[in-house]
Structures are given as structure tokens and as C-alpha cells.
Design a protein around this motif. Structure first.
Motif, PDB file in Angstrom:
ATOM      1  N   ARG A  49       0.633  -1.325  -0.012  1.00 51.24           N
ATOM      2  CA  ARG A  49      -0.047   0.113   0.171  1.00 51.24           C
ATOM      3  C   ARG A  49       0.778   1.050   0.086  1.00 51.24           C
ATOM      4  O   ARG A  49       0.499   2.413  -0.344  1.00 51.24           O
ATOM      5  CB  ARG A  49      -0.711  -0.081   1.102  1.00 51.24           C
ATOM      6  N   TYR A  50       2.195   0.987   0.445  1.00 49.28           N
ATOM      7  CA  TYR A  50       2.801   2.242   0.412  1.00 49.28           C
ATOM      8  C   TYR A  50       4.044   2.411  -0.739  1.00 49.28           C
ATOM      9  O   TYR A  50       5.008   3.257  -0.821  1.00 49.28           O
ATOM     10  CB  TYR A  50       3.661   2.643   1.736  1.00 49.28           C
ATOM     11  N   ASP A  51       3.759   1.419  -1.555  1.00 46.57           N
ATOM     12  CA  ASP A  51       4.216   1.633  -2.794  1.00 46.57           C
ATOM     13  C   ASP A  51       4.186   2.845  -3.714  1.00 46.57           C
ATOM     14  O   ASP A  51       3.054   3.260  -3.422  1.00 46.57           O
ATOM     15  CB  ASP A  51       4.404   0.203  -3.659  1.00 46.57           C
ATOM     16  N   GLY A  52       4.815   3.127  -4.863  1.00 47.99           N
ATOM     17  CA  GLY A  52       4.363   4.364  -5.728  1.00 47.99           C
ATOM     18  C   GLY A  52       4.856   5.582  -5.033  1.00 47.99           C
ATOM     19  O   GLY A  52       5.569   5.803  -4.093  1.00 47.99           O
ATOM     20  N   LEU A  53       4.350   6.622  -5.928  1.00 43.31           N
ATOM     21  CA  LEU A  53       4.740   8.025  -5.606  1.00 43.31           C
ATOM     22  C   LEU A  53       3.946   8.815  -4.533  1.00 43.31           C
ATOM     23  O   LEU A  53       2.560   8.459  -4.604  1.00 43.31           O
ATOM     24  CB  LEU A  53       4.829   8.613  -7.050  1.00 43.31           C
TER      25      LEU A  53
END
Length: 223
Positions: A49-53
């Protein structure tokens, strides 16, 4: 989003599938395919869930935690007890469907969609990254498609009876009440003092306090 695509596809093919294998068998097939996919998708999201920009960061803003917690609690009162009057949860039971318009249906004809939208917006606000935004867009789109698909099937199955229900209810929460199509009784709250609502309230509170354990269990799967 494979899980959402499969669920939407199976839901769209329900009428054809039920003719081929029967209603009970098709519901068993639907559950056997969609539930494992849904579980794996949920676990994957928890772990990533805390992956990405990162687009914004509001977790330390006063009041945001309390707001998000409340916005996560309310959807469960829409998502799950909304189905108990349908009497079709157990796939092995004889299927029944009643066009009812009491309880949560007075507020919205599609409570599961409304609950999912609230949940998605709350979690997206809390996480604030591209992963949360993309997941929310997929989930909301899936449920909006479900609204259209459900209304289409009910209109075909129940004809004028469903058209009458549509005239007295609304998809947008409280719209039918505000424009006078649906009257909200003074004792409306009594329709919510029922075992399913109380059970969901207890389970939701329990899930909140067990959140660290659920996160740890999901992480151990390494998905």
C-alpha cells in the motif's frame, strides 16, 4: 485488477451461467473463483500500500486519523448488513430475492457501492500515494459497473415492480428523501437495531484493535 475483472465478468454472465449449470451451482462457482482472488488482492494491497509515488502526507495532521477511522467504520454498515434481507448469502440455500426498501435502502438503493466509495476515499486520503489512488479508481469503477449491471438484471427480472422501486429510491445517498420520493419515519433508527448491524459493529471494532496482528500476518505471506 484481475480479481475485479473476474468478478465483473462472472456477474455479467450470471444469467447465462445459471441457465447452464443452475443458480446454486453458479453461485458456488462464483464464490470459489472470486473469494480466493479477492483475498490475494487484499493481502497484496496491504503489503504494497505504500509503494508508488507519494502525492500528499496528512497522517500527522490533527483530526485526520479520527476522521479516517470513522470513515472506515461507517462503510461496513453499508457493505455487509445491506445484504442480509436478500436471503442469498449462502450459496447452498434456495435463492430468494425480495425488492425491499427499508433500512439502509431508504438512504441508498446500492449501499455496497456507497460503502466502498466511502472506504476508498478515506484510505486514499490516509495513504496519499499512487498505489492508493489507482486501487480506489479500480474499486469504485468496479462498483459503479455493478450498480448498472444489478439494475439491468433486476429490471429484466422484475419489470414494473423494480421500476416502482427505482421511483421511490435513489442511488445517491439521501437523494430520494430530500426530493420527497421516500419518507424517513421518525422511528427509522429501529430498523438498524438488528443483530446483523450489532454483529458488524462488534467485528469492525475488533478488527480495528487487531490491525497490527492482521498486518503482521499479511507480511509473513511475502506477497
Amino acid at each position: 485488477m484481475i480479481s475485479l475483472s473476474v468478478r465483473s465478468g462472472l456477474a455479467s454472465l450470471r444469467e447465462t451461467g445459471e441457465k447452464l449449470v443452475g443458480k446454486r451451482a453458479y453461485r458456488v462457482l462464483f464464490a470459489a473463483v472470486s473469494l480466493p482472488l479477492s483475498l490475494s488482492t487484499i493481502l497484496y494491497f496491504i503489503n504494497h500500500r505504500y509503494d508508488g509515488l507519494q502525492l500528499w502526507q496528512l497522517q500527522n495532521t490533527p483530526g485526520v486519523h479520527q476522521f479516517v477511522w470513522l470513515a472506515n467504520f461507517i462503510p461496513f454498515l453499508f457493505l455487509y448488513p445491506s445484504t442480509f434481507n436478500l436471503l442469498k448469502v449462502a450459496a447452498v440455500d434456495k435463492l430468494k430475492l425480495h425488492l425491499w426498501e427499508t433500512g439502509i435502502i431508504r438512504i441508498t438503493r446500492h449501499p455496497q457501492m456507497v460503502g466502498q466509495v466511502i472506504w476508498c476515499l478515506a484510505d486514499t486520503l490516509w495513504i496519499g500515494n499512487t498505489m492508493a489512488v489507482s486501487a480506489s479508481i479500480g474499486l469504485i469503477g468496479h462498483h459503479l459497473f455493478g450498480v448498472w449491471n444489478s439494475d439491468r438484471r433486476l429490471a429484466k427480472q422484475h419489470a414494473e415492480a423494480f421500476e416502482e422501486l427505482k421511483r421511490r429510491t435513489s442511488v445517491i445517498p439521501f437523494a430520494a428523501i430530500l426530493d420527497g420520493r421516500k419518507i424517513l419515519p421518525k422511528d427509522h433508527y429501529k430498523e438498524f437495531i438488528r443483530l446483523p448491524y450489532l454483529t458488524i459493529t462488534a467485528l469492525t471494532l475488533g478488527a480495528y484493535f487487531m490491525h497490527p496482528l492482521r498486518q503482521a500476518g499479511s507480511f509473513e505471506l511475502h506477497w
